[in-house]
Design a protein around this motif. Sequence first.
Motif, PDB file in Angstrom:
ATOM      1  N   PHE A 123       0.841  -1.203   0.000  1.00  0.00           N
ATOM      2  CA  PHE A 123       0.000   0.000   0.000  1.00  0.00           C
ATOM      3  C   PHE A 123       0.872   1.248   0.000  1.00  0.00           C
ATOM      4  O   PHE A 123       0.608   2.207  -0.734  1.00  0.00           O
ATOM      5  CB  PHE A 123      -0.909  -0.042   1.229  1.00  0.00           C
ATOM      6  CG  PHE A 123      -1.982   1.008   1.236  1.00  0.00           C
ATOM      7  CD1 PHE A 123      -2.974   1.026   0.273  1.00  0.00           C
ATOM      8  CD2 PHE A 123      -2.017   1.975   2.231  1.00  0.00           C
ATOM      9  CE1 PHE A 123      -3.980   1.993   0.279  1.00  0.00           C
ATOM     10  CE2 PHE A 123      -3.007   2.945   2.254  1.00  0.00           C
ATOM     11  CZ  PHE A 123      -3.994   2.951   1.282  1.00  0.00           C
ATOM     12  N   ALA A 124       1.929   1.236   0.813  1.00  0.00           N
ATOM     13  CA  ALA A 124       2.840   2.382   0.865  1.00  0.00           C
ATOM     14  C   ALA A 124       3.576   2.565  -0.460  1.00  0.00           C
ATOM     15  O   ALA A 124       3.713   3.689  -0.959  1.00  0.00           O
ATOM     16  CB  ALA A 124       3.845   2.190   2.000  1.00  0.00           C
ATOM     17  N   ALA A 125       4.060   1.468  -1.046  1.00  0.00           N
ATOM     18  CA  ALA A 125       4.770   1.554  -2.314  1.00  0.00           C
ATOM     19  C   ALA A 125       3.867   2.078  -3.428  1.00  0.00           C
ATOM     20  O   ALA A 125       4.310   2.834  -4.302  1.00  0.00           O
ATOM     21  CB  ALA A 125       5.337   0.180  -2.690  1.00  0.00           C
ATOM     22  N   THR A 126       2.591   1.711  -3.389  1.00  0.00           N
ATOM     23  CA  THR A 126       1.658   2.189  -4.404  1.00  0.00           C
ATOM     24  C   THR A 126       1.471   3.695  -4.310  1.00  0.00           C
ATOM     25  O   THR A 126       1.396   4.394  -5.337  1.00  0.00           O
ATOM     26  CB  THR A 126       0.306   1.479  -4.255  1.00  0.00           C
ATOM     27  OG1 THR A 126       0.500   0.066  -4.327  1.00  0.00           O
ATOM     28  CG2 THR A 126      -0.655   1.899  -5.359  1.00  0.00           C
ATOM     29  N   TRP A 127       1.416   4.225  -3.091  1.00  0.00           N
ATOM     30  CA  TRP A 127       1.292   5.678  -2.936  1.00  0.00           C
ATOM     31  C   TRP A 127       2.511   6.396  -3.478  1.00  0.00           C
ATOM     32  O   TRP A 127       2.403   7.470  -4.079  1.00  0.00           O
ATOM     33  CB  TRP A 127       1.070   6.037  -1.469  1.00  0.00           C
ATOM     34  CG  TRP A 127      -0.364   5.958  -1.053  1.00  0.00           C
ATOM     35  CD1 TRP A 127      -0.930   5.034  -0.221  1.00  0.00           C
ATOM     36  CD2 TRP A 127      -1.425   6.835  -1.460  1.00  0.00           C
ATOM     37  NE1 TRP A 127      -2.273   5.280  -0.088  1.00  0.00           N
ATOM     38  CE2 TRP A 127      -2.611   6.378  -0.834  1.00  0.00           C
ATOM     39  CE3 TRP A 127      -1.490   7.944  -2.279  1.00  0.00           C
ATOM     40  CZ2 TRP A 127      -3.834   7.012  -1.011  1.00  0.00           C
ATOM     41  CZ3 TRP A 127      -2.722   8.570  -2.464  1.00  0.00           C
ATOM     42  CH2 TRP A 127      -3.874   8.114  -1.826  1.00  0.00           C
ATOM     43  N   VAL A 128       3.698   5.817  -3.271  1.00  0.00           N
ATOM     44  CA  VAL A 128       4.907   6.407  -3.851  1.00  0.00           C
ATOM     45  C   VAL A 128       4.779   6.439  -5.374  1.00  0.00           C
ATOM     46  O   VAL A 128       5.083   7.450  -6.024  1.00  0.00           O
ATOM     47  CB  VAL A 128       6.161   5.607  -3.431  1.00  0.00           C
ATOM     48  CG1 VAL A 128       7.404   6.154  -4.132  1.00  0.00           C
ATOM     49  CG2 VAL A 128       6.358   5.654  -1.920  1.00  0.00           C
ATOM     50  N   GLY A 129       4.318   5.334  -5.955  1.00  0.00           N
ATOM     51  CA  GLY A 129       4.163   5.274  -7.404  1.00  0.00           C
ATOM     52  C   GLY A 129       3.112   6.244  -7.929  1.00  0.00           C
ATOM     53  O   GLY A 129       3.312   6.879  -8.981  1.00  0.00           O
ATOM     54  N   ILE A 130       1.993   6.384  -7.208  1.00  0.00           N
ATOM     55  CA  ILE A 130       0.947   7.321  -7.643  1.00  0.00           C
ATOM     56  C   ILE A 130       1.490   8.743  -7.671  1.00  0.00           C
ATOM     57  O   ILE A 130       1.255   9.501  -8.624  1.00  0.00           O
ATOM     58  CB  ILE A 130      -0.277   7.215  -6.708  1.00  0.00           C
ATOM     59  CG1 ILE A 130      -0.981   5.873  -6.910  1.00  0.00           C
ATOM     60  CG2 ILE A 130      -1.255   8.359  -6.964  1.00  0.00           C
ATOM     61  CD1 ILE A 130      -2.080   5.599  -5.908  1.00  0.00           C
ATOM     62  N   LEU A 131       2.230   9.117  -6.635  1.00  0.00           N
ATOM     63  CA  LEU A 131       2.806  10.464  -6.599  1.00  0.00           C
ATOM     64  C   LEU A 131       3.766  10.686  -7.768  1.00  0.00           C
ATOM     65  O   LEU A 131       3.710  11.714  -8.446  1.00  0.00           O
ATOM     66  CB  LEU A 131       3.531  10.667  -5.267  1.00  0.00           C
ATOM     67  CG  LEU A 131       4.294  11.989  -5.105  1.00  0.00           C
ATOM     68  CD1 LEU A 131       3.366  13.184  -5.277  1.00  0.00           C
ATOM     69  CD2 LEU A 131       5.003  12.040  -3.761  1.00  0.00           C
ATOM     70  N   LEU A 132       4.632   9.723  -8.029  1.00  0.00           N
ATOM     71  CA  LEU A 132       5.578   9.861  -9.138  1.00  0.00           C
ATOM     72  C   LEU A 132       4.858   9.873 -10.476  1.00  0.00           C
ATOM     73  O   LEU A 132       5.250  10.593 -11.399  1.00  0.00           O
ATOM     74  CB  LEU A 132       6.600   8.718  -9.092  1.00  0.00           C
ATOM     75  CG  LEU A 132       7.554   8.721  -7.889  1.00  0.00           C
ATOM     76  CD1 LEU A 132       8.417   7.461  -7.902  1.00  0.00           C
ATOM     77  CD2 LEU A 132       8.426   9.969  -7.887  1.00  0.00           C
ATOM     78  N   GLY A 133       3.801   9.066 -10.608  1.00  0.00           N
ATOM     79  CA  GLY A 133       3.043   9.046 -11.856  1.00  0.00           C
ATOM     80  C   GLY A 133       2.332  10.358 -12.125  1.00  0.00           C
ATOM     81  O   GLY A 133       2.296  10.840 -13.268  1.00  0.00           O
ATOM     82  N   LEU A 134       1.760  10.970 -11.080  1.00  0.00           N
ATOM     83  CA  LEU A 134       1.100  12.264 -11.251  1.00  0.00           C
ATOM     84  C   LEU A 134       2.099  13.361 -11.600  1.00  0.00           C
ATOM     85  O   LEU A 134       1.748  14.338 -12.267  1.00  0.00           O
ATOM     86  CB  LEU A 134       0.357  12.632  -9.963  1.00  0.00           C
ATOM     87  CG  LEU A 134      -0.885  11.798  -9.642  1.00  0.00           C
ATOM     88  CD1 LEU A 134      -1.381  12.124  -8.241  1.00  0.00           C
ATOM     89  CD2 LEU A 134      -1.986  12.037 -10.662  1.00  0.00           C
ATOM     90  N   ALA A 135       3.340  13.203 -11.138  1.00  0.00           N
ATOM     91  CA  ALA A 135       4.367  14.216 -11.398  1.00  0.00           C
ATOM     92  C   ALA A 135       5.126  13.970 -12.695  1.00  0.00           C
ATOM     93  O   ALA A 135       5.942  14.812 -13.094  1.00  0.00           O
ATOM     94  CB  ALA A 135       5.358  14.262 -10.240  1.00  0.00           C
TER      95      ALA A 135
END
Length: 258
Positions: A150-162
């Motif tokens: 779950f934590a790793a997915t949030w990191v990926g979502i942030l990087l994907g949005l940026a």
Amino acid sequence: MSTLVHDGTAILGRHLLRIRHAPAITVMTQTMPIVFLLFFGYVFGGALAMPGADYRAYLVPGMLVATAANGVMTGMFQAAQDTHRGVTDRLRTMPVSRAAVPLGQALADLVTSTAGMVPLLLVGLAMGWRIEGTAVEALAAVGLLLLFRFAATWVGILLGLASRSEEAAGQLGSATFMLPLLSNAYIPTDGMPGWLRTVAEWNPISAVTTAVRELCGNASVPADAAWPVAHPVAGALLWSLALIALCAPVAVRRYART
């Protein structure tokens, strides 16, 4: 709160339908960890024999954590795809809770990764890996794995949005393959040079991997390890909660920004 739950459930359903309509991607992401587990276990297993330990029993928890860490790649790719194909802009024009959209994506990934963990565990058992700890400890290990995913997915979502484009997100996502290599997921850190061992043991993957091994009774905590590895359960919890606390609010603000 009711709006967040309602909208988050709707976004969760959207992502699950999206996965249903793209079975090839789902099959690939679920089978690749099994392929790597068989490859490392049988091709490298003999050459990487460890004194007093079965390498395959050592490898399976590391592969489980490495698979959980792939949430960075999947979260990044899906968020970038929605952003650069106009889906995010359309959702912004609707009366949808801003937090619900990234939250629904993270929860959908958690559901699919939970389902994908089952065949990986079964293959590990077939290879000779066994859970030597209690049932409560085994459930705690699974809980840590899902929390880290779950934590790793949030990191990926942030990087994907940026990200500037889908291609850039894909290239950066492929680079995350290196993260488990710079940890104790596949090999012990004892034989690494001092500076590299420090880097590897402060990698969140190392703390989670050591915690899963300890809870499953597969390996003891290494001597003279860095704090997150010397206290693996606490280290794994702190790393996971810190990543969520840091990345989730920033990702929500990034999504809400017009």
